[in-house]
Design an enzyme around this catalytic site. Structure first.
Site, mmCIF file in Angstrom:
data_model
loop_
_atom_site.group_PDB
_atom_site.id
_atom_site.type_symbol
_atom_site.label_atom_id
_atom_site.label_comp_id
_atom_site.label_asym_id
_atom_site.label_seq_id
_atom_site.Cartn_x
_atom_site.Cartn_y
_atom_site.Cartn_z
ATOM 1 N N CYS A 357 0.804 -1.302 -0.007
ATOM 2 C CA CYS A 357 0.089 0.044 0.020
ATOM 3 C C CYS A 357 0.840 1.262 -0.049
ATOM 4 O O CYS A 357 0.561 2.067 -0.710
ATOM 5 C CB CYS A 357 -0.922 -0.018 1.150
ATOM 6 N N HIS A 488 -1.789 1.399 7.146
ATOM 7 C CA HIS A 488 -2.243 1.239 5.897
ATOM 8 C C HIS A 488 -2.045 2.755 5.444
ATOM 9 O O HIS A 488 -2.154 3.739 5.887
ATOM 10 C CB HIS A 488 -3.735 0.921 5.622
ATOM 11 N N ASN A 533 -7.895 4.609 -2.230
ATOM 12 C CA ASN A 533 -7.266 3.464 -1.990
ATOM 13 C C ASN A 533 -6.641 2.408 -3.126
ATOM 14 O O ASN A 533 -6.657 2.745 -4.153
ATOM 15 C CB ASN A 533 -8.363 2.527 -1.218
#
Length: 569
Positions: A357, A488, A533
């Site tokens: 990520c 994240h 995302n």
């Protein structure tokens, strides 16, 4: 004499014309015969080919028709899982039925006593009729289960259609039972006020207990589980792992369903996605804590936002000696900013099973800042920083800061020259790239500078605390729970606000009338961030999330604002 003799011998040695013609005739016959045989073979081959085409076409058509007619058509592995389910819950179901019958006998006795002593018999007759219907459904359920088990044990292709029909009947019966049970639903009151949290928790626990023990519901959730496996390409090692994942999926599915149905104060909805077969422990393993960046590294390689743009008029107006003053920043910047509408944000990509990520957030940030400056959006390589950034741990985690540091020291390849594989490569292959982008420095932003930094710089790399509530997000403004640890990385691409009464759920970019909202009190306005995302377009609102914030954007909800960096070209 000698000459005459030789002429005679020569004459006798030459074949006669008749013999020559006979030989030629035989040769032609053989040739014709061979041609005929070859023609026969070719014709037979053509016929076989046509028959094969017709056979496979009909088979494919029949298969498609069956799929169209029945979306619950079962495969062998599905039948195997259903068999295990039925065996596993057989005893539990028998226990439930016995308890149910005992409870009904006691209730009947109580009702008969009340009927004898009570003048109002109408309500009792009504209750008896409801119970008789429920008993009828349960008996029919038993019969169907036995028939279903019989067909499952045979486990062959011919029974697929019948299996599927029975499954449909079971689901219909299950709906009828649940419909009847709604007459007995409870209302949870505290001091005459509806306790939503209590109703949610108690209702959840009761439904979880019922769903977990009832085989009909397990068959229904098995059907949903198969659909989930197909949609997200899930493959498990064996039946034991599949059963374990099914139990996790079932719990998560019920949790999602109850949230959407019972949690009326939530500003967001949930849905099944690629994480729906992850337990809480597995999510913690997947979302490892981001790498720590020591202060001396930040001081050495980054520029504070206010120093980077020290000559900027807004910086001097809203910051005094490096600290934010009390002036209203929205008097100078818009109340809504969405870089998706400005065409400098790529569609969300999918990091897959690789814990990269941090690479997607940082590389996406470089793409957007590059596009903002050069009016040309390009795709750069996440795989390069996964393979080549030695300060990060590849698919085992990292941090956007170290990704920017790698590009600062080495430059970055285009995405099509160094394609993403969703796994670590033993070797760094950046020497193959012909075109690269470079950075001049790294920018650092404080939590009370986010609004201004977004307007002056562009999208920013931020870190959040993800948990099982966060990953199930579907749409709306997320105001749920978050992990305390930052685990994240995402890309912050804008911010917005909406009147509470006008909050709607959809997957499109939303714009609102800021003049209307400016006249509303703060209590009636929902403020949010827009984050990009790296879990594909299927997740959230086309791969994006609207995340709750306060008006000034400095409340650090879900960790946004704690560690914020951006690339300086």
């Amino acid at each position: 004499m000698v000459a005459i003799k030789e002429m005679k011998e020569f004459a006798f040695a030459r074949p006669s014309l008749v013999e020559t013609l006979n030989k030629k005739k035989k040769f032609l016959k053989k040739k014709e015969k061979r041609t005929f045989v070859l023609s026969i073979y070719a014709f037979i081959t053509f016929i076989i080919f046509c028959i094969g085409i017709l056979y496979f076409t009909n088979k494919s058509s029949a298969h498609n028709n069956n799929n169209n007619k029945n979306e619950h058509s079962l495969k062998k592995e599905e039948i195997e899982l259903l068999r295990v389910l039925l065996e596993k819950y057989k005893k539990q179901k028998d226990g439930i039925l016995n308890e149910s019958s005992n409870e009904e006998d006691e209730e009947k006795y109580t009702l008969n006593s009340e009927t004898y002593n009570n003048k109002n018999n109408v309500s009792n007759i009504k209750n008896d009729s409801i119970k008789s219907k429920k008993e009828e459904y349960i008996n029919l359920e038993r019969i169907l289960l036995e028939k279903y088990k019989k067909f499952i044990n045979e486990n062959n292709e011919e029974n697929r259609k019948e299996l599927s029909n029975i499954l449909h009947k079971l689901l219909e019966i299950n709906k009828l039972i649940l419909r009847e049970e709604k007459d007995d639903k409870k209302v949870y009151l505290i001091n005459d006020n509806y306790d939503e949290k209590g109703a949610l928790e108690i209702g959840m626990n009761e439904e979880m207990k019922y769903k977990k023990e009832d085989p009909i519901n397990n068959i229904k959730y098995a059907s949903k589980f198969f659909k989930f496996m197909k949609e997200h390409n899930k493959v498990y090692k064996n039946i034991d792992e599949q059963m374990r994942k099914f139990e996790i999926f079932k719990i998560n599915y019920i949790s999602i369903k109850n949230h959407n149905k019972l949690n009326k104060n939530a500003m967001y909805k949930k849905k099944v996605n690629q994480f729906s077969d992850y337990s809480e422990e597995e999510l913690k393993e997947y979302f490892k804590t981001l790498l720590h960046v020591p202060n001396h590294m930040i001081e050495k390689y980054s520029k504070p936002f206010e120093n980077h743009l020290k000559d900027n008029i807004l910086i001097s107006e809203f910051y005094t000696n490096g600290k934010r003053n009390e002036k209203d920043i929205f008097s100078k910047v818009p109340e809504i900013l969405d870089y998706r509408e400005k065409g400098i944000v790529h569609e969300p990509k999918d990091q897959g099973l690789c814990g990269s990520c941090w690479a997607f957030a940082s590389v996406g940030n470089i793409e957007s800042v590059f596009a903002k400056k050069n009016k040309n959006i390009l795709s750069f390589s996440e795989q390069e920083v996964v393979d080549c950034s030695k300060d990060n741990f590849g698919c085992d985690g990292g941090h956007p800061f170290y990704s920017f540091l790698y590009v600062l020291q080495n430059e970055l390849c285009l995405g099509d020259e160094y394609k993403y594989k969703a796994k670590d490569d033993m070797f760094c292959l950046n020497y193959r790239c012909k075109r690269k982008v470079s950075l001049s420095s790294i920018g650092a932003v404080k939590e009370n500078q986010l609004i201004l930094a977004l307007n002056e710089v562009g999208p920013l790399s931020v870190n959040v605390g993800v948990n099982n509530d966060f990953v199930a997000y579907s749409e709306g403004v997320y105001n749920g729970t978050c992990s305390e640890e930052l685990n994240h990385s995402v890309l912050l691409v804008g911010y917005g606000q909406v009147e509470k009464t006008k909050l709607n759920y959809n997957n499109k970019i939303q714009t609102y009338n800021t003049k209307e909202n400016s006249n509303q009190p703060d209590d009636n306005i929902i403020y949010y961030w827009i984050i990009k995302n790296s879990w594909s377009k299927k997740w959230g609102e086309n791969g994006f999330m609207r995340l709750s914030r306060n008006k000034n954007g400095d409340n650090v909800f879900c960790g946004i604002g704690e560690e914020v960096f951006y690339p300086i070209l």
